[in-house]
Design a protein around this motif. Structure first.
Motif, PDB file in Angstrom:
ATOM      1  N   SER A 193      30.240  94.193  39.665  1.00  0.00           N
ATOM      2  CA  SER A 193      29.919  95.453  40.327  1.00  0.00           C
ATOM      3  C   SER A 193      31.101  95.881  41.183  1.00  0.00           C
ATOM      4  N   VAL A 194      30.966  97.059  41.785  1.00  0.00           N
ATOM      5  CA  VAL A 194      32.042  97.565  42.636  1.00  0.00           C
ATOM      6  C   VAL A 194      32.175  96.710  43.889  1.00  0.00           C
ATOM      7  N   GLU A 195      31.019  96.234  44.414  1.00  0.00           N
ATOM      8  CA  GLU A 195      31.057  95.473  45.656  1.00  0.00           C
ATOM      9  C   GLU A 195      31.617  94.072  45.458  1.00  0.00           C
ATOM     10  N   GLN A 196      31.188  93.395  44.389  1.00  0.00           N
ATOM     11  CA  GLN A 196      31.630  92.024  44.178  1.00  0.00           C
ATOM     12  C   GLN A 196      31.433  91.620  42.729  1.00  0.00           C
ATOM     13  N   THR A 197      32.095  90.537  42.373  1.00  0.00           N
ATOM     14  CA  THR A 197      31.911  89.913  41.071  1.00  0.00           C
ATOM     15  C   THR A 197      31.304  88.540  41.279  1.00  0.00           C
ATOM     16  N   GLN A 198      30.167  88.299  40.656  1.00  0.00           N
ATOM     17  CA  GLN A 198      29.480  87.013  40.802  1.00  0.00           C
ATOM     18  C   GLN A 198      30.087  86.030  39.801  1.00  0.00           C
ATOM     19  N   TRP A 199      31.191  85.424  40.214  1.00  0.00           N
ATOM     20  CA  TRP A 199      31.976  84.612  39.290  1.00  0.00           C
ATOM     21  C   TRP A 199      31.203  83.402  38.776  1.00  0.00           C
ATOM     22  N   ALA A 200      30.431  82.769  39.625  1.00  0.00           N
ATOM     23  CA  ALA A 200      29.708  81.571  39.210  1.00  0.00           C
ATOM     24  C   ALA A 200      28.662  81.905  38.157  1.00  0.00           C
ATOM     25  N   ARG A 201      27.885  82.959  38.379  1.00  0.00           N
ATOM     26  CA  ARG A 201      26.886  83.362  37.393  1.00  0.00           C
ATOM     27  C   ARG A 201      27.547  83.901  36.130  1.00  0.00           C
ATOM     28  N   LEU A 202      28.658  84.588  36.285  1.00  0.00           N
ATOM     29  CA  LEU A 202      29.391  85.075  35.120  1.00  0.00           C
ATOM     30  C   LEU A 202      29.876  83.910  34.265  1.00  0.00           C
ATOM     31  N   ALA A 203      30.374  82.865  34.891  1.00  0.00           N
ATOM     32  CA  ALA A 203      30.826  81.682  34.152  1.00  0.00           C
ATOM     33  C   ALA A 203      29.652  80.985  33.476  1.00  0.00           C
ATOM     34  N   ALA A 204      28.515  80.892  34.180  1.00  0.00           N
ATOM     35  CA  ALA A 204      27.336  80.274  33.569  1.00  0.00           C
ATOM     36  C   ALA A 204      26.856  81.083  32.377  1.00  0.00           C
ATOM     37  N   GLY A 205      26.855  82.397  32.506  1.00  0.00           N
ATOM     38  CA  GLY A 205      26.472  83.243  31.379  1.00  0.00           C
ATOM     39  C   GLY A 205      27.416  83.097  30.202  1.00  0.00           C
ATOM     40  N   ALA A 206      28.705  82.973  30.499  1.00  0.00           N
ATOM     41  CA  ALA A 206      29.680  82.778  29.431  1.00  0.00           C
ATOM     42  C   ALA A 206      29.455  81.459  28.704  1.00  0.00           C
ATOM     43  N   MET A 207      29.127  80.408  29.439  1.00  0.00           N
ATOM     44  CA  MET A 207      28.853  79.115  28.819  1.00  0.00           C
ATOM     45  C   MET A 207      27.621  79.185  27.909  1.00  0.00           C
ATOM     46  N   VAL A 208      26.585  79.868  28.397  1.00  0.00           N
ATOM     47  CA  VAL A 208      25.374  80.019  27.584  1.00  0.00           C
ATOM     48  C   VAL A 208      25.673  80.837  26.333  1.00  0.00           C
ATOM     49  N   ALA A 209      26.470  81.892  26.473  1.00  0.00           N
ATOM     50  CA  ALA A 209      26.804  82.740  25.332  1.00  0.00           C
ATOM     51  C   ALA A 209      27.677  82.007  24.318  1.00  0.00           C
ATOM     52  N   ALA A 264      21.833  76.245  39.929  1.00  0.00           N
ATOM     53  CA  ALA A 264      21.224  77.523  40.301  1.00  0.00           C
ATOM     54  C   ALA A 264      21.751  78.675  39.446  1.00  0.00           C
ATOM     55  N   ASN A 265      23.022  78.624  39.082  1.00  0.00           N
ATOM     56  CA  ASN A 265      23.589  79.708  38.272  1.00  0.00           C
ATOM     57  C   ASN A 265      22.944  79.757  36.895  1.00  0.00           C
ATOM     58  N   TYR A 266      22.716  78.600  36.290  1.00  0.00           N
ATOM     59  CA  TYR A 266      22.077  78.567  34.977  1.00  0.00           C
ATOM     60  C   TYR A 266      20.614  78.988  35.067  1.00  0.00           C
ATOM     61  N   ARG A 267      19.929  78.607  36.150  1.00  0.00           N
ATOM     62  CA  ARG A 267      18.541  79.047  36.320  1.00  0.00           C
ATOM     63  C   ARG A 267      18.467  80.565  36.449  1.00  0.00           C
ATOM     64  N   GLU A 268      19.471  81.139  37.104  1.00  0.00           N
ATOM     65  CA  GLU A 268      19.470  82.584  37.303  1.00  0.00           C
ATOM     66  C   GLU A 268      19.738  83.332  36.000  1.00  0.00           C
ATOM     67  N   VAL A 269      20.734  82.883  35.237  1.00  0.00           N
ATOM     68  CA  VAL A 269      21.093  83.619  34.018  1.00  0.00           C
ATOM     69  C   VAL A 269      20.096  83.366  32.881  1.00  0.00           C
ATOM     70  N   LEU A 270      19.285  82.326  33.003  1.00  0.00           N
ATOM     71  CA  LEU A 270      18.306  82.042  31.955  1.00  0.00           C
ATOM     72  C   LEU A 270      16.901  82.525  32.330  1.00  0.00           C
ATOM     73  N   PHE A 271      16.512  82.323  33.573  1.00  0.00           N
ATOM     74  CA  PHE A 271      15.127  82.604  33.941  1.00  0.00           C
ATOM     75  C   PHE A 271      14.991  83.505  35.163  1.00  0.00           C
ATOM     76  N   GLY A 272      16.085  83.894  35.785  1.00  0.00           N
ATOM     77  CA  GLY A 272      16.024  84.700  36.994  1.00  0.00           C
ATOM     78  C   GLY A 272      15.977  86.189  36.707  1.00  0.00           C
ATOM     79  N   SER A 273      16.209  86.963  37.731  1.00  0.00           N
ATOM     80  CA  SER A 273      16.189  88.423  37.589  1.00  0.00           C
ATOM     81  C   SER A 273      17.337  88.944  36.739  1.00  0.00           C
ATOM     82  N   SER A 274      18.400  88.164  36.621  1.00  0.00           N
ATOM     83  CA  SER A 274      19.566  88.561  35.802  1.00  0.00           C
ATOM     84  C   SER A 274      19.609  87.807  34.483  1.00  0.00           C
ATOM     85  N   THR A 275      18.452  87.450  33.953  1.00  0.00           N
ATOM     86  CA  THR A 275      18.404  86.671  32.724  1.00  0.00           C
ATOM     87  C   THR A 275      19.100  87.378  31.566  1.00  0.00           C
TER      88      THR A 275
END
Length: 279
Positions: free
Chosen positions: A233-249, A54-65
């Protein structure tokens, strides 16, 4: 008993420890990228979990692509690398092979530009780009990247050009080849390993650069290193999506390294097997 066996075992152990220290953060980020946010925040950390894409789907094709940001990084990094090498190769050749007035002074000037702290240049760069309307443009960011990648590339290439025996170039000049033909047909084939190493390092520096990109970029030009802040963000850090984005990068960088691996190894060792070309 072979006396070298304990020594080899110790060397392998030390090498394994160093590799493990380097690889652990990458492997942990890779593991995190397959976790849910609940698994990421579990204490103590768990190694047994139900993996998800789900994290890879979000960082590639989701609202936070981050795909548009990857394209920005590709354009800026490849453009900066190409222009840097086009300018750095003849400049390094001139510093290493030619004898002309103010040669040492020009070499020191190139070195001095590397001594400037980048944070001290942010405001002047911003004001200049703002004045000419080049903020948040590919051209403006590429030109800024040239200011720190070009001196680095020149000084890295100079040592490789100096290692080429002068007799090879002199023989070409005696055959009336001319400087440009001698450079193209004689010198460059000898230093292609060094050129490959320099190209990879320049590309890595451009791809991973953050400070100039976050200040001088914007909505149109937003490299992937800056896009990582979408998951913080100030409220939270989405660590799983951040890690997925780092892997893609990291994927394009790893691909470039694998493709140029043979040339990199040759370029890093060429200085150890040559040395008679200096004057």
């Amino acid at each position: 008993m072979n006396r070298s066996l304990p020594r080899n075992v110790a060397l392998f152990a030390v090498a394994g420890l160093i590799v493990s220290m380097w690889a652990f953060p990458v492997l942990w980020a890779l593991l995190t990228s397959f976790k849910t946010e609940r698994d990421v925040l579990a204490y103590p950390p768990t190694l047994v979990f139900a993996p998800t894409l789900a994290n890879y789907r979000e960082v590639l094709f989701g609202s936070s692509t981050i795909l548009p940001n990857l394209w920005s990084s590709v354009v800026v990094s490849f453009s900066a690398t190409l222009l840097t090498m086009l300018f750095a190769i003849p400049a390094a050749y001139a510093l290493a092979r030619l004898r002309y007035p103010a040669r040492k002074a020009s070499g020191f000037y190139v070195l001095a530009t590397q001594m400037l702290p980048p944070v001290g240049l942010i405001i002047p760069y911003y004001l200049v780009l703002q004045r000419i309307g080049a903020l948040d443009t590919y051209g403006g960011l590429v030109v800024i990247y040239l200011t720190f990648s070009l001196p680095f590339a020149i000084w890295l290439l100079v040592s490789y050009f100096e290692d080429v025996p002068y007799e090879m170039e002199e023989a070409a000049l005696l055959d009336r080849a001319g400087r440009l033909r001698a450079l193209w047909y004689v010198i460059l084939p000898q230093v292609r390993g060094g050129i490959a190493v320099t190209t990879v390092f320049v590309f890595l520096n451009a791809w991973n650069e953050f400070m100039f990109a976050v200040v001088l970029g914007g909505n149109k030009v937003r490299p992937v290193t800056v896009a990582m802040f979408n998951f913080i963000s100030v409220e939270q850090t989405q660590w799983a999506r951040l890690a997925a984005g780092a892997m893609v990068a990291m994927a394009p960088v790893i691909l470039v390294g694998l493709l140029a691996q043979r040339h990199i190894v040759k370029g890093l060792t060429v200085g150890a097997v040559k040395g008679g070309g200096r004057r």
